[in-house]
Scaffold this motif. Sequence first.
Motif, mmCIF file in Angstrom:
data_model
loop_
_atom_site.group_PDB
_atom_site.id
_atom_site.type_symbol
_atom_site.label_atom_id
_atom_site.label_comp_id
_atom_site.label_asym_id
_atom_site.label_seq_id
_atom_site.Cartn_x
_atom_site.Cartn_y
_atom_site.Cartn_z
ATOM 1 N N THR A 26 -10.892 65.605 -57.617
ATOM 2 C CA THR A 26 -11.173 66.779 -56.788
ATOM 3 C C THR A 26 -11.736 67.915 -57.620
ATOM 4 N N THR A 27 -11.133 68.179 -58.786
ATOM 5 C CA THR A 27 -11.637 69.264 -59.625
ATOM 6 C C THR A 27 -13.010 68.944 -60.194
ATOM 7 N N ALA A 28 -13.383 67.667 -60.217
ATOM 8 C CA ALA A 28 -14.709 67.272 -60.694
ATOM 9 C C ALA A 28 -15.733 67.225 -59.565
ATOM 10 N N GLY A 29 -15.342 67.667 -58.369
ATOM 11 C CA GLY A 29 -16.292 67.721 -57.267
ATOM 12 C C GLY A 29 -16.258 66.541 -56.327
ATOM 13 N N VAL A 30 -15.386 65.546 -56.582
ATOM 14 C CA VAL A 30 -15.231 64.403 -55.686
ATOM 15 C C VAL A 30 -13.912 64.621 -54.944
ATOM 16 N N GLU A 31 -13.971 65.358 -53.861
ATOM 17 C CA GLU A 31 -12.740 65.827 -53.210
ATOM 18 C C GLU A 31 -11.995 64.684 -52.541
ATOM 19 N N VAL A 32 -10.742 64.516 -52.912
ATOM 20 C CA VAL A 32 -9.857 63.566 -52.257
ATOM 21 C C VAL A 32 -9.148 64.323 -51.135
ATOM 22 N N GLY A 33 -9.605 64.095 -49.892
ATOM 23 C CA GLY A 33 -9.051 64.821 -48.765
ATOM 24 C C GLY A 33 -7.644 64.393 -48.416
ATOM 25 N N ALA A 34 -7.334 63.111 -48.629
ATOM 26 C CA ALA A 34 -5.999 62.608 -48.292
ATOM 27 C C ALA A 34 -5.737 61.347 -49.098
ATOM 28 N N ILE A 35 -4.468 61.098 -49.380
ATOM 29 C CA ILE A 35 -4.028 59.847 -49.998
ATOM 30 C C ILE A 35 -3.266 59.085 -48.934
ATOM 31 N N ILE A 36 -3.800 57.919 -48.566
ATOM 32 C CA ILE A 36 -3.255 57.147 -47.446
ATOM 33 C C ILE A 36 -2.583 55.898 -47.982
ATOM 34 N N SER A 37 -1.434 55.567 -47.413
ATOM 35 C CA SER A 37 -0.768 54.312 -47.735
ATOM 36 C C SER A 37 -0.881 53.403 -46.522
#
Length: 802
Positions: A26-37
């Motif tokens: 995310t801080t590198a510009g590839v935003e992880v909007g959610a972590i799904i299981s």
Amino acid sequence: MRIPLRWLADYVDLMLPTEELARRLTTAGVEVGAIISSAGDWAGVTVAEVVDIKPHPDAERLVLVAVRLGDDRTQTVVCGAPNVAVGQRVAFGPVGTRYINGHTGERTILKKVKIRGVESAGMIMSEKELGISDEHEGIRVLPEDAPVGEPLASILGETIFDLDLTPNRPDLLSVLGVAREVAALSGSKVRDPSIVYEATGEPIRGRAQVDVLDRELCPRYVAALVEGVKIAESPAWMQQRLIAAGMRPINNVVDITNYVMLEMGQPLHAFDYNRLKGQRIVVRRARPGERLRLLDGTDRELSPEMLLIADADDAVAVAGVMGGAESEVTEETETVLLESANFRATSIRRTRQALKVETDASKRFEKGLSVHLPPIAAERAVKLMVEICGGRAAQGLIDITSGKPKDVRVTLTQERLQRVLGVELPSGEVRRVLEGLGFGCRWVPPDRFIVRVPYWRTDVSIPDDVVEEIARIVGYDELPTTHLRGEIPPAQRQPMRELRERVRHALAASGLREVITYSLTDLPTLQKVLPPEDLATSPPLRIANPMSREFEYARTTLRGSILQALAKHIRVSGGHLISVFEAGRVYLRSDNDLPHEIETVCAALSGRKPNRWGQPTGEPAGFFEAKAHLEHVLAGLRVAAEYREAVEHPYLSGRTAEVAIDGRRVGLLGELHPRIAASFEIKQDVAMFELDLEALMPHVPETVHYEPVSPYPSVEEDLAIILDEDIPAGRVIGMIEDSHMVRSVSIFDVYTGPPVPKGKKSLAFSISFQSGAKTLTDEEVAEERRRIVQRLRRELGAELRS
């Protein structure tokens, strides 16, 4: 984009914890909007082995299935799945398991029940009951090597990153693209998937033909041929990955095209080779009125702006959007012609918008894919078809391209890197970061890098793009905070902008509501509010590429926009007073290429005036209400204006006046002509005023001189005079205010009729006399009053009313 981490781990070692990896991305510009299981509520669900199947004693379609659990005990349950068989590894849910009811779709707790007289304590679960997919016809069969007794989450459970991506990074619409980011952030290496296969079939040349008739919209088209394929279900591992990534498995051939698209980012399409007329592919624009039945079952009419894939006779697919139903892969398909192409992004976007069809392929194409990618993706898909579908790959590929794609090289100087980042980075650190992202980087002493951009990074083309790559991988939070270098330039005054803001605030403070409308309009709207001669001598500027007919011309007046906004407010006003204004620019023709932009203000009022409780009364607002708002603005600007009879204007009627300062017109005030109001579907009186801020600005004082408030009392007197009817009251007020003793003047009565002579009128004023040096005596006030009356008699022919 959904990225399953197990799939991602095939291409890069995941050395960071899940949450830390998500943060770094995310801080590198590839935003992880959610972590799904994907495991969801699989608590208690384990792997079991089917050891015995017996008929149900009281139901033909049900069977009694004995399953072996992890502790070598067995459990018998009632099952109605048609695909259950001895030896299978299955997902077993004991009593208390939360599952999705296959009939209602609601999450339910599994209970011990009797089914047709037989007790069932548990369930062999389908994909729908597990929440994996909507498949409910049979149970989910697990891999043969799945350990009995292991939690299902350890076998099928996936952790998925749901990415929120920016439009400029189409390379991240692939698992491999994200793997490259992870490798750069963690210092590991990327393992590219193999594209090597054995071609045992006849050469593709001579067996298939590809003609690209529009090279501009299709810069590259690659075709491969695989024969002898057996259409069946995909392997469980592939289905599992597709489901985790949000796609529905269909059959092995189609699944492979989707798998490679998710893996590499290149959309593919598989045609049934034997259903292509002439075994020929033609890439062309659609013919007028041409129709195609798409894979979604809809029949669409196409236009010549759309790019098609056709065979020798008919269209078989909309390029980059969706395939056609006539050439789709079916259970009878034996030979597949595989398409891997590059299409112009703007063409795909316009086609998708026109057809109102959005697909995973169109999402990728319209963001601009690399022209290098089609042959790589085609070879990867052919390899999988040979391995999974039992096919024989034809020798070679058909590769139609407009020329050999060129590498992009960028020169970045150390000085530019330091200037943008504010910190000097060692050349070795710069090379490490760029090479980790797949860039080639060569240091050329004494001060520059020669950077070769990898084919998948279509968004990098200038030095600052490379600087951004370095900054985001190093980490924006790792860059030191430094002071600004050099002197900050002094603020430059913008008198016109300041005047506009003062007028806006004054109008808002007086109770008007500001509206902001488009600077573009249409010709019919301008024709309603402008004289024909104005349109003829200075026609409005037409936009070269208008968005629509409603936004085709640059406005030359705010009247049309204000009246359109007023009409919308009136429809929902319930008779209440509506007063709106806009401060904006109008655009007039000039002698050069750029229009003359003039700051103007336009306001309009309509409706019944409110009473003291805010409810509308029977009296409509009109000319004088508009004049009061205008005077409030001018008073705030410390500008004294006069109102004189206006020259006839086609959009005004009734009371009208020009607003002038020192004899120069700066605005217009009046009541809207009923014919113009009706053209905007307004059926009530409207009062309007306009101000030309460019004409007004020279008269606005830059500084204001204040006088102390006099401590001495004022003397209030009334003065009534009779004068010619055509003399405006404002002229009389101006003469009275010229007296050094007069502090304020207000008119409180206007009368015509007997006993006032015909052609005359009576005006009554309230005058406040005051001195800043002493208390005025009655004699001094009477003497000054006499001087005022003498001047009015001498210059205006006025007489005191007895």
